[in-house]
Write an enzyme that holds these catalytic residues in place. Structure first.
Site, PDB file in Angstrom:
ATOM      1  CG  ASN A 136      -1.725   1.234   1.382  1.00 37.90           C
ATOM      2  OD1 ASN A 136      -1.753   2.077   0.479  1.00 37.90           O
ATOM      3  ND2 ASN A 136      -2.408   1.373   2.511  1.00 37.90           N
ATOM      4  CD1 TRP A 137       3.481   0.966  -2.981  1.00 44.18           C
ATOM      5  CD2 TRP A 137       3.391   2.142  -4.882  1.00 44.18           C
ATOM      6  NE1 TRP A 137       4.115   0.235  -3.956  1.00 44.18           N
ATOM      7  CE2 TRP A 137       4.087   0.928  -5.136  1.00 44.18           C
ATOM      8  CE3 TRP A 137       3.228   3.038  -5.948  1.00 44.18           C
ATOM      9  CZ2 TRP A 137       4.592   0.609  -6.398  1.00 44.18           C
ATOM     10  CZ3 TRP A 137       3.733   2.716  -7.194  1.00 44.18           C
ATOM     11  CH2 TRP A 137       4.411   1.515  -7.414  1.00 44.18           C
ATOM     12  CE  LYS A 138      -0.243   3.249   4.771  1.00 41.31           C
ATOM     13  NZ  LYS A 138      -0.111   3.357   6.224  1.00 41.31           N
ATOM     14  CG  HIS A 152      -5.762   1.839   5.173  1.00 43.59           C
ATOM     15  ND1 HIS A 152      -5.364   2.805   6.054  1.00 43.59           N
ATOM     16  CD2 HIS A 152      -4.733   0.973   5.046  1.00 43.59           C
ATOM     17  CE1 HIS A 152      -4.122   2.541   6.446  1.00 43.59           C
ATOM     18  NE2 HIS A 152      -3.717   1.436   5.852  1.00 43.59           N
ATOM     19  CD  GLU A 208      -3.024   5.549   6.691  1.00 43.11           C
ATOM     20  OE1 GLU A 208      -2.960   5.624   5.453  1.00 43.11           O
ATOM     21  OE2 GLU A 208      -2.112   5.029   7.377  1.00 43.11           O
ATOM     22  CD  GLU A 212      -3.395  -2.397   7.267  1.00 44.99           C
ATOM     23  OE1 GLU A 212      -2.435  -2.760   6.581  1.00 44.99           O
ATOM     24  OE2 GLU A 212      -3.847  -1.243   7.229  1.00 44.99           O
ATOM     25  N   GLY A 224       2.569   2.525  10.715  1.00 43.47           N
ATOM     26  CA  GLY A 224       3.476   3.650  10.541  1.00 43.47           C
ATOM     27  C   GLY A 224       4.186   4.060  11.814  1.00 43.47           C
ATOM     28  CB  SER A 262       5.419  -1.642  11.784  1.00 42.20           C
ATOM     29  OG  SER A 262       5.020  -0.284  11.949  1.00 42.20           O
ATOM     30  N   GLY A 270       2.997  -0.986   4.278  1.00 45.39           N
ATOM     31  CA  GLY A 270       3.042   0.438   3.975  1.00 45.39           C
ATOM     32  C   GLY A 270       4.461   0.866   3.660  1.00 45.39           C
ATOM     33  N   GLY A 271       5.124   1.450   4.642  1.00 46.54           N
ATOM     34  CA  GLY A 271       6.456   2.035   4.443  1.00 46.54           C
ATOM     35  C   GLY A 271       7.444   1.151   3.702  1.00 46.54           C
TER      36      GLY A 271
HETATM   37  P1  13P Z   1       3.164   0.502   7.685  1.00 42.53           P
HETATM   38  O1  13P Z   1       3.701  -0.781   7.097  1.00 42.53           O
HETATM   39  O2  13P Z   1       3.877   1.716   7.184  1.00 42.53           O
HETATM   40  O3  13P Z   1       3.026   0.433   9.164  1.00 42.53           O
HETATM   41  O4  13P Z   1       1.654   0.671   7.110  1.00 42.53           O
HETATM   42  C1  13P Z   1       0.790  -0.389   7.226  1.00 42.53           C
HETATM   43  C2  13P Z   1      -0.439  -0.086   6.455  1.00 42.53           C
HETATM   44  O5  13P Z   1      -1.197   0.803   6.794  1.00 42.53           O
HETATM   45  C3  13P Z   1      -0.688  -0.848   5.220  1.00 42.53           C
HETATM   46  O6  13P Z   1      -1.956  -0.618   4.716  1.00 42.53           O
END
Ligand code: 13P
Length: 252
Positions: free
Chosen positions: A9-11, A95, A97, A167, A173, A212, A233-234
């Site tokens: 998930n590149w956000k 998600h 967010e 999640e 994050g 994470s 994510g990251g």
């Molecule tokens: P991180 O891997 O950056 O914690 O993000 C997880 C996430 O929200 C994937 O959708």
């Protein structure tokens, strides 16, 4: 057996140049990932580029959200049919967010799940609790509520067409990860809740862990019996890290 799925998930990250470099790196190393399927979920504006660069590769792609509507006067929205036009296979739904920053409710998420299925795409349904909810002992209640809303609108069998991502919001994050045991407990709870209604669906559905997940903790998370992959994510923004997570998948 359920195959491992590793989805990035590149956000809201990237530029055409960065996308080009990231996809080039992932494509170069994809053959080394033997026991996992790879998916990338870029921002909408890069879908055409991603589709062009990944065409003919083993890597699939998807979107990070979608409208519940099919077409019409919905300024700024993107429909599931449009995503299909760009050969998306997956769509991330609900998600945390989207839930916390953009007010998506359980019912809205359930409606989006329906729209994605209707277009023949695979929803990746995110569920997970806030830190305060975990500390109050409400993790299972929260996850059950989020899951039940989707089942109420779509039916239990609809979960067979999708993927679930657990999640924990406190691990997103933050660099904090649920321990493999903590994650496994919630994954097993999700599977048992589905099994109470349909054992076949529960056995089949892939449940990913997100929060994470990194190259250095992926192997122990992916070794858990009910963890069928990761939503990253990251670490999905670095080709080498994303590939290393894929390589950490155990042979099934
Ligand atoms: P991180 O891997 O950056 O914690 O993000 C997880 C996430 O929200 C994937 O959708």
């Amino acid at each position: 057996m359920r195959r491992i799925l590793v989805a990035g998930n590149w956000k809201m990250n990237g530029s055409t140049t960065q996308v080009d470099a990231l996809l080039t790196g992932i494509k170069q190393g994809a053959a080394g990932v033997q026991h996992a399927d790879l998916v990338v979920c870029p921002p909408f504006v890069y879908l055409q580029q991603v589709a062009a660069q990944l065409a003919g590769s083993s890597i699939a792609w998807g979107a990070q959200t979608v409208s519940k509507e099919q077409a019409g006067a919905f300024t700024g929205e993107v429909s599931a049919e449009m995503l299909k036009d760009f050969q998306c296979r997956y769509v991330i739904i609900g998600h945390s967010e989207r839930r916390s920053l953009y007010g998506e409710t359980d019912v809205m998420v359930a409606e989006k799940y329906a729209a994605v299925r209707k277009a023949g795409l695979t929803p990746i349904l995110c569920v997970g609790e806030l830190l305060a909810e975990r500390e109050a002992g409400q993790t299972e209640a929260v996850v059950a509520r989020q899951l039940d809303a989707v089942i109420a609108l779509n039916g239990i069998v609809a979960l067979a067409d999708g993927v679930i991502a657990y999640e924990p919001v406190w691990a997103i994050g933050t660099g904090k990860t649920a321990s493999p045991q903590q994650a496994q407990e919630v994954h097993a709870f999700i599977r048992s809740r589905i099994a109470a209604q349909d054992v076949a669906v529960a056995t089949q559905v892939q449940i990913l862990y997100g929060g994470s997940m990194k190259p250095d903790n992926a192997a122990e998370l992916l070794a858990m019996p009910d963890i069928d992959g990761g939503l990253i994510g990251g670490a999905s923004l670095k080709a080498e890290d994303f590939l290393a997570i894929g390589r950490a998948a155990p042979a099934s």
